[in-house]
Design a protein around this motif. Sequence first.
Motif, PDB file in Angstrom:
ATOM      1  N   PRO B  97      38.766  15.597  24.274  1.00 32.24           N
ATOM      2  CA  PRO B  97      40.076  15.012  23.720  1.00 32.24           C
ATOM      3  C   PRO B  97      40.795  15.954  22.614  1.00 32.24           C
ATOM      4  CG  PRO B  97      38.298  13.256  23.769  1.00 32.24           C
ATOM      5  CD  PRO B  97      37.686  14.680  24.200  1.00 32.24           C
ATOM      6  N   GLU B  98      39.976  16.976  22.069  1.00 28.43           N
ATOM      7  CA  GLU B  98      40.109  17.718  21.158  1.00 28.43           C
ATOM      8  C   GLU B  98      41.258  18.798  21.713  1.00 28.43           C
ATOM      9  OE1 GLU B  98      36.885  17.467  22.248  1.00 28.43           O
ATOM     10  OE2 GLU B  98      36.349  19.405  22.559  1.00 28.43           O
ATOM     11  N   LEU B  99      41.394  19.005  22.879  1.00 29.29           N
ATOM     12  CA  LEU B  99      42.070  20.170  23.549  1.00 29.29           C
ATOM     13  C   LEU B  99      43.451  19.563  23.670  1.00 29.29           C
ATOM     14  CD1 LEU B  99      39.894  21.157  26.501  1.00 29.29           C
ATOM     15  CD2 LEU B  99      40.258  22.407  24.472  1.00 29.29           C
ATOM     16  N   LYS B 100      43.619  18.036  23.380  1.00 27.22           N
ATOM     17  CA  LYS B 100      45.038  17.564  23.754  1.00 27.22           C
ATOM     18  C   LYS B 100      46.342  18.276  22.828  1.00 27.22           C
ATOM     19  CE  LYS B 100      45.101  13.195  21.984  1.00 27.22           C
ATOM     20  NZ  LYS B 100      45.682  13.232  21.079  1.00 27.22           N
ATOM     21  N   ASP B 101      45.908  18.653  21.643  1.00 25.45           N
ATOM     22  CA  ASP B 101      47.011  19.161  20.652  1.00 25.45           C
ATOM     23  C   ASP B 101      47.007  20.674  20.478  1.00 25.45           C
ATOM     24  OD1 ASP B 101      47.878  16.471  20.150  1.00 25.45           O
ATOM     25  OD2 ASP B 101      46.204  16.425  18.725  1.00 25.45           O
ATOM     26  N   ILE B 102      46.056  21.157  21.358  1.00 26.90           N
ATOM     27  CA  ILE B 102      45.778  22.702  21.285  1.00 26.90           C
ATOM     28  C   ILE B 102      46.527  23.398  22.504  1.00 26.90           C
ATOM     29  CG2 ILE B 102      44.243  24.640  21.478  1.00 26.90           C
ATOM     30  CD1 ILE B 102      42.089  22.618  20.142  1.00 26.90           C
ATOM     31  N   PRO B 104      46.982  26.323  25.176  1.00 26.99           N
ATOM     32  CA  PRO B 104      48.147  26.110  26.237  1.00 26.99           C
ATOM     33  C   PRO B 104      48.034  24.613  26.650  1.00 26.99           C
ATOM     34  CG  PRO B 104      46.526  27.439  27.118  1.00 26.99           C
ATOM     35  CD  PRO B 104      46.064  27.198  25.794  1.00 26.99           C
ATOM     36  N   PHE B 105      46.996  24.065  26.259  1.00 28.68           N
ATOM     37  CA  PHE B 105      46.475  22.717  27.191  1.00 28.68           C
ATOM     38  C   PHE B 105      47.668  21.799  26.894  1.00 28.68           C
ATOM     39  CE2 PHE B 105      42.698  24.843  26.330  1.00 28.68           C
ATOM     40  CZ  PHE B 105      42.270  25.068  27.315  1.00 28.68           C
ATOM     41  N   LYS B 106      48.388  21.854  25.537  1.00 27.21           N
ATOM     42  CA  LYS B 106      49.328  20.895  25.113  1.00 27.21           C
ATOM     43  C   LYS B 106      50.449  20.906  26.158  1.00 27.21           C
ATOM     44  CE  LYS B 106      51.815  19.736  20.936  1.00 27.21           C
ATOM     45  NZ  LYS B 106      52.264  20.368  19.562  1.00 27.21           N
ATOM     46  N   THR B 107      50.986  22.267  26.268  1.00 25.41           N
ATOM     47  CA  THR B 107      52.265  22.614  27.049  1.00 25.41           C
ATOM     48  C   THR B 107      51.991  22.300  28.697  1.00 25.41           C
ATOM     49  OG1 THR B 107      52.959  24.426  25.925  1.00 25.41           O
ATOM     50  CG2 THR B 107      53.615  24.444  27.989  1.00 25.41           C
ATOM     51  N   VAL B 108      50.596  22.316  29.231  1.00 26.49           N
ATOM     52  CA  VAL B 108      50.334  22.187  30.565  1.00 26.49           C
ATOM     53  C   VAL B 108      50.388  20.608  30.535  1.00 26.49           C
ATOM     54  CG1 VAL B 108      48.728  22.043  32.306  1.00 26.49           C
ATOM     55  CG2 VAL B 108      48.960  24.010  30.836  1.00 26.49           C
ATOM     56  N   LEU B 109      49.953  19.809  29.518  1.00 27.72           N
ATOM     57  CA  LEU B 109      50.006  18.230  29.874  1.00 27.72           C
ATOM     58  C   LEU B 109      51.469  17.649  29.855  1.00 27.72           C
ATOM     59  CD1 LEU B 109      47.094  17.282  27.288  1.00 27.72           C
ATOM     60  CD2 LEU B 109      47.050  17.080  29.791  1.00 27.72           C
ATOM     61  N   THR B 110      52.525  18.472  29.161  1.00 28.33           N
ATOM     62  CA  THR B 110      53.782  18.186  29.277  1.00 28.33           C
ATOM     63  C   THR B 110      54.203  17.864  30.974  1.00 28.33           C
ATOM     64  OG1 THR B 110      54.748  20.315  29.124  1.00 28.33           O
ATOM     65  CG2 THR B 110      54.209  18.930  27.112  1.00 28.33           C
ATOM     66  N   GLY B 111      53.595  18.664  31.816  1.00 27.08           N
ATOM     67  CA  GLY B 111      54.203  18.691  32.936  1.00 27.08           C
ATOM     68  C   GLY B 111      55.484  19.515  33.172  1.00 27.08           C
ATOM     69  N   ASP B 112      56.033  20.095  32.051  1.00 28.39           N
ATOM     70  CA  ASP B 112      57.550  21.057  32.238  1.00 28.39           C
ATOM     71  C   ASP B 112      57.015  22.294  32.870  1.00 28.39           C
ATOM     72  OD1 ASP B 112      59.270  22.606  31.594  1.00 28.39           O
ATOM     73  OD2 ASP B 112      59.543  21.942  29.369  1.00 28.39           O
ATOM     74  N   ARG B 113      57.367  22.153  34.114  1.00 21.22           N
ATOM     75  CA  ARG B 113      57.296  23.517  34.980  1.00 21.22           C
ATOM     76  C   ARG B 113      57.801  24.756  34.350  1.00 21.22           C
ATOM     77  NH1 ARG B 113      55.492  22.304  40.588  1.00 21.22           N
ATOM     78  NH2 ARG B 113      54.991  20.307  40.827  1.00 21.22           N
ATOM     79  N   GLU B 114      58.863  24.449  33.836  1.00 22.30           N
ATOM     80  CA  GLU B 114      59.487  25.842  33.491  1.00 22.30           C
ATOM     81  C   GLU B 114      58.672  26.405  32.242  1.00 22.30           C
ATOM     82  OE1 GLU B 114      64.199  26.652  32.194  1.00 22.30           O
ATOM     83  OE2 GLU B 114      63.831  24.896  33.930  1.00 22.30           O
ATOM     84  N   ALA B 115      58.055  25.550  31.595  1.00 22.25           N
ATOM     85  CA  ALA B 115      57.467  25.933  30.120  1.00 22.25           C
ATOM     86  C   ALA B 115      56.197  26.544  30.669  1.00 22.25           C
ATOM     87  CB  ALA B 115      57.460  24.800  29.149  1.00 22.25           C
TER      88      ALA B 115
END
Lengths: 336, 336
Positions: B97-102, B104-115
Amino acid sequence: MRSGHLTVIYLWLYALFAATAAQAQSDPLPSWNDNVAKQAIVEFVQATTDNTKPTFVPPEERIATFDQDGTLWVEHPMYSQVIYCLERVPALVKEKPELKDIEPFKTVLTGDREAIAKLPMADLEKILAATLTGMTVDQFEAEVSKWIASAKDPRWKRPFTELTYQPMKEVLGYLRDNGFKTYIVTGGGQDFVRVYSESTYGIPPEQVVGTAGGTTYGYGKDGKPFLTKDPKLLLNDNNAGKPEGIHLMIGKQPIIAFGNSTGDKEMLEYTEAGDGPRLSVLVLHDDAKREYAYGPANGLPETKVGTFTQELYDEAIKDGWIVISMKNDWRRVFAD
Amino acid sequence: MRSGHLTVIYLWLYALFAATAAQAQSDPLPSWNDNVAKQAIVEFVQATTDNTKPTFVPPEERIATFDQDGTLWVEHPMYSQVIYCLERVPALVKEKPELKDIEPFKTVLTGDREAIAKLPMADLEKILAATLTGMTVDQFEAEVSKWIASAKDPRWKRPFTELTYQPMKEVLGYLRDNGFKTYIVTGGGQDFVRVYSESTYGIPPEQVVGTAGGTTYGYGKDGKPFLTKDPKLLLNDNNAGKPEGIHLMIGKQPIIAFGNSTGDKEMLEYTEAGDGPRLSVLVLHDDAKREYAYGPANGLPETKVGTFTQELYDEAIKDGWIVISMKNDWRRVFAD
């Protein structure tokens, strides 16, 4: 009733003869005495290839791995590849005369076997690096081909490739006849062993896993590409490096594996780790008369070449591995 | 003479029918139009397998290598393995869970394909390392197996393993039927591709050469050994890494090789470098309607995924390699 009696006797003789002939014809391991080791190998093959049994293994999973030095051919008094490297030194010095007065090349050039045997490991590594890397892949293959065709073992005065163990060659053939894919997994150099593996063992280059260095792709003056052998080590195919190498090069766990020294321990453990039938086998060199005797397991003499420790012997017995006694289990060691 | 005439006509019709039937039956590449590419492949196989010809190649030297992404299956808009890595991130964050706010994992979790598409290479490498290493070899295999069985391509809404090119699968089968050993030589992860290579292409794990990391041998609490996937790179199987990987894993030069991008150039050059008949083939993606169109060779759109430069195209033409036009040379792209 006399003719009736004769018929019975004839039938009995015929049956006896036929059975003997069939047994003689069908014995896949004629150079083995009928001891536990032979029985274990035959039973393993029968169990894994009979599709009416729950122990059946489909052909694509029949992976068999064999250590080379001390398992398939003689490794004493010194690994053939090390002899190759030492014997390459004069040619190397001819190409690079500046090495003539530099150690350890200077000592090797004297030919003083005692002094050479005393060279520290770091010096030996310098000799290996200088004779196994720096040339193109094709040049190396040509050099090894030439050497292996002419070099002779000092004790038997015969090519090294004739000092393979006949009982083990029978196992290789027996396994292949039963749908197994046979691999060499050697601490020796992958490129070195690949030169003669097909002609010596019927094992093609792509089924040889060994200690491997990197190569570098480049172009000659004619624009033709070639690979140069680098001193960079990719895989040290000894100890834990054996299962790691098997995963890298094969990607499947063996179900039967053969070794003879402490360097094979992890490969045999890895073989045992999977589900279903498994067989791990170790060759114990206890035959000073026909070959060599070394351990130190079972009180055999100590050695630095192909050490088989008491600890490994105890693990083998505890885990139900098979230990081959060269002296008792092999009817003959070499082909003649 | 009427009946004689009829006999001739019958014979002629019979011969015509028989010839057509034989041709239909024996066409090994039915999904190919009868253009130069198909002819070159068929002629190469005939030349190398007819032992009355000087171009005959013994079966053990019939090595055929195939790039995977863009050569055997669809690689656009993104390599399947990269999609796997991105889709693994939620499960990874659940474990750690410590990766959640780090990043590039944070960006991947948003699901924002463009980002996600804009993430720099260093970030992508962090995601690959975190999702492809650190677990045991068995865990990884189980995870990939599960994913590949359920994941779907966004355009065709079908499993990735169904988006293989039917014409290329015919080539694989045709070569194998003629005694060739077919290998995948991919820039993708060796362990990843090995999971589905047998069921998808009929290519067993031991005939997959790919980008490979090291593993570490260890023991579980139960004493059972296992291998853990390390982040240490052993082989980057792209560009010059392809011939280097072929030497490491096969130890023989291919005599026929297929690729589709600049990353395959050295493999094709290496294939051409040996003596005897050789064939190098490149797939050009010029079929936006049935698949995708990208180059930039021949004025096709630019791409970062599977780049086929004009320079590579020119080298191919100059050296007599075959360039397959997906649009003109393939009767169909997929199995249905």
